[in-house]
Design an enzyme around this catalytic site. Sequence first.
Site, PDB file in Angstrom:
ATOM      1  N   CYS A 113     -27.388  47.299  33.314  1.00  9.01           N
ATOM      2  CA  CYS A 113     -26.419  48.441  33.236  1.00  9.01           C
ATOM      3  C   CYS A 113     -25.518  48.471  34.114  1.00  9.01           C
ATOM      4  O   CYS A 113     -24.375  49.455  34.437  1.00  9.01           O
ATOM      5  CB  CYS A 113     -27.388  49.933  33.379  1.00  9.01           C
ATOM      6  N   HIS A 246     -22.599  55.565  35.062  1.00  5.32           N
ATOM      7  CA  HIS A 246     -23.304  55.284  34.147  1.00  5.32           C
ATOM      8  C   HIS A 246     -24.003  56.274  33.051  1.00  5.32           C
ATOM      9  O   HIS A 246     -24.623  57.283  33.879  1.00  5.32           O
ATOM     10  CB  HIS A 246     -24.464  54.223  34.575  1.00  5.32           C
ATOM     11  N   ASN A 276     -28.660  55.380  26.452  1.00  5.61           N
ATOM     12  CA  ASN A 276     -28.213  54.451  27.482  1.00  5.61           C
ATOM     13  C   ASN A 276     -28.004  53.106  26.705  1.00  5.61           C
ATOM     14  O   ASN A 276     -28.890  52.432  26.219  1.00  5.61           O
ATOM     15  CB  ASN A 276     -29.539  54.329  28.533  1.00  5.61           C
TER      16      ASN A 276
HETATM   17  O1  UT7 Z   1     -30.126  52.373  33.414  1.00  8.87           O
HETATM   18  C1  UT7 Z   1     -31.094  52.779  34.083  1.00  8.87           C
HETATM   19  C2  UT7 Z   1     -32.220  52.960  32.928  1.00  8.87           C
HETATM   20  N1  UT7 Z   1     -33.335  54.069  33.163  1.00  8.87           N
HETATM   21  C3  UT7 Z   1     -33.119  55.283  33.589  1.00  8.87           C
HETATM   22  O2  UT7 Z   1     -32.180  55.688  33.954  1.00  8.87           O
HETATM   23  C4  UT7 Z   1     -34.350  56.070  33.450  1.00  8.87           C
HETATM   24  C5  UT7 Z   1     -34.456  56.905  34.777  1.00  8.87           C
HETATM   25  N2  UT7 Z   1     -35.657  57.907  34.788  1.00  8.87           N
HETATM   26  C6  UT7 Z   1     -35.680  58.895  33.873  1.00  8.87           C
HETATM   27  O3  UT7 Z   1     -34.783  59.127  33.092  1.00  8.87           O
HETATM   28  C7  UT7 Z   1     -36.978  59.659  33.689  1.00  8.87           C
HETATM   29  O4  UT7 Z   1     -37.922  59.281  34.689  1.00  8.87           O
HETATM   30  C8  UT7 Z   1     -37.343  59.883  32.336  1.00  8.87           C
HETATM   31  C9  UT7 Z   1     -36.816  60.456  31.191  1.00  8.87           C
HETATM   32  C10 UT7 Z   1     -37.651  58.221  31.897  1.00  8.87           C
HETATM   33  C11 UT7 Z   1     -38.952  60.241  32.400  1.00  8.87           C
HETATM   34  O5  UT7 Z   1     -38.682  61.591  32.912  1.00  8.87           O
HETATM   35  P1  UT7 Z   1     -39.646  62.257  33.931  1.00  8.87           P
HETATM   36  O6  UT7 Z   1     -39.372  63.661  34.352  1.00  8.87           O
HETATM   37  O7  UT7 Z   1     -39.647  61.361  35.011  1.00  8.87           O
HETATM   38  O8  UT7 Z   1     -40.943  62.100  33.152  1.00  8.87           O
HETATM   39  P2  UT7 Z   1     -42.392  61.391  33.638  1.00  8.87           P
HETATM   40  O9  UT7 Z   1     -42.269  59.890  33.305  1.00  8.87           O
HETATM   41  O10 UT7 Z   1     -42.898  62.060  34.964  1.00  8.87           O
HETATM   42  O11 UT7 Z   1     -43.511  61.756  32.423  1.00  8.87           O
HETATM   43  C12 UT7 Z   1     -43.767  63.035  32.194  1.00  8.87           C
HETATM   44  C13 UT7 Z   1     -44.610  63.474  30.935  1.00  8.87           C
HETATM   45  C14 UT7 Z   1     -45.944  62.318  30.811  1.00  8.87           C
HETATM   46  O12 UT7 Z   1     -46.970  62.885  30.655  1.00  8.87           O
HETATM   47  P3  UT7 Z   1     -48.128  63.510  31.616  1.00  8.87           P
HETATM   48  O13 UT7 Z   1     -48.704  62.468  32.343  1.00  8.87           O
HETATM   49  O14 UT7 Z   1     -47.449  64.481  32.648  1.00  8.87           O
HETATM   50  O15 UT7 Z   1     -49.071  63.952  30.521  1.00  8.87           O
HETATM   51  C15 UT7 Z   1     -45.427  61.160  29.949  1.00  8.87           C
HETATM   52  O16 UT7 Z   1     -46.341  60.757  29.163  1.00  8.87           O
HETATM   53  O17 UT7 Z   1     -43.753  63.001  29.920  1.00  8.87           O
HETATM   54  C16 UT7 Z   1     -44.572  62.217  29.127  1.00  8.87           C
HETATM   55  N3  UT7 Z   1     -43.562  61.200  28.191  1.00  8.87           N
HETATM   56  C17 UT7 Z   1     -43.133  61.809  26.877  1.00  8.87           C
HETATM   57  N4  UT7 Z   1     -43.404  62.865  26.368  1.00  8.87           N
HETATM   58  C18 UT7 Z   1     -42.904  62.979  25.233  1.00  8.87           C
HETATM   59  C19 UT7 Z   1     -42.990  60.312  28.501  1.00  8.87           C
HETATM   60  N5  UT7 Z   1     -42.184  59.893  27.496  1.00  8.87           N
HETATM   61  C20 UT7 Z   1     -42.513  60.715  26.605  1.00  8.87           C
HETATM   62  C21 UT7 Z   1     -41.552  60.883  25.499  1.00  8.87           C
HETATM   63  N6  UT7 Z   1     -42.004  61.988  24.644  1.00  8.87           N
HETATM   64  N7  UT7 Z   1     -40.666  60.121  24.937  1.00  8.87           N
END
Ligand code: UT7
Length: 319
Positions: A113, A246, A276
Amino acid sequence: MHARIAGVGACLPGSPVGNGDLVRRGVDTTDEWIAARTGIRARHLAGEGDTTSGLAFEASRRALDAAGMAASELDLIVVATTTPDFIFPGTACLLQGRLGNVGAMAFDVQAVCGGFVYALIVAEKFIRSGSHKKALVVGADIVSRILDWRDRATCVLFGDGAGAVVLGAADSPGILSSAAHADGSWHGILAAAGQARGGRIVGDPFVRMDGQAVFKLAVRALSEIASECCESAGIPPSGIDWLIPHQANVRIIESTAKKLGLTMDKVVVTVDHHGNTSAASVPLALDAAIRDGRVRRGQKILLEGVGAGVTWGAVLLEF
Ligand code: UT7
């Protein structure tokens, strides 16, 4: 000798695929979760017949049109991609063939990216050295081909697309300053760690990510590189007309803007409608802001990217 943007173009394949469409396709998610955590509402996904070089070609054609330049005039073609058509030859050479250009130096940059900003910096160095005069710089990716559609933590985040910039030699800047870095000790937090070996894929070819680690690193990298780039140009962040970061997650973008003391009315956000798109994200956002009239000639624009590697970089330019 300076480098100045002569034209910009972009290409998104097919029709938008909304968050609700992913739910209907069987992804265990909701529109509310995706929109609240990322700001993404839709993405474009490449069809069977689409190729990275094909999307790059469409974006390049539009950038060349905007620059009023023929492909035959190019003497440098740099394509940033992580999802090349083939193991080899490089996507830049495939693009060159489609464009009908013969003789330009053509090669790929692999910085995920962060790739488009890396490629722009590389092309600028060639032009500033005086060795090359007309460069095509493309960011193009079909990330959907390396997504595990059972992994909801990654598959909802990405989309496909391409963006292109024609860079020409000029007497005045143009690009005012640039900076880029990498830290390979973070290679494990975002990777598609598969390889082709003996006719088989060995390892895991899908995108895997420690989302929270990437989030924190991205905000730090994007705010620090913006400050570094501004400092070397002698322009404070408040002197920028538009920040074009980005496009991965609107929360990353908002946190970066806050750290830089910028209000969101100075930041271009397009992640809502294409997700993204990896190396395509920055030129897609630049293209959108030019076409809707926000970005105008003479304005100061800060482009910045961050990606797996980890790589990050920024370019401050007068458009
Ligand atoms: O070019 C760079 C590429 N990557 C990025 O920029 C990503 C950077 N990171 C992020 O944008 C965020 O960390 C995410 C959007 C990926 C995740 O957000 P978060 O607030 O960090 O969520 P999390 O990973 O802590 O997950 C929270 C909850 C989990 O459930 P529990 O364990 O709390 O019950 C996940 O299982 O959200 C759940 N979860 C989802 N729920 C519904 C994870 N993905 C999903 C989904 N739909 N797609």
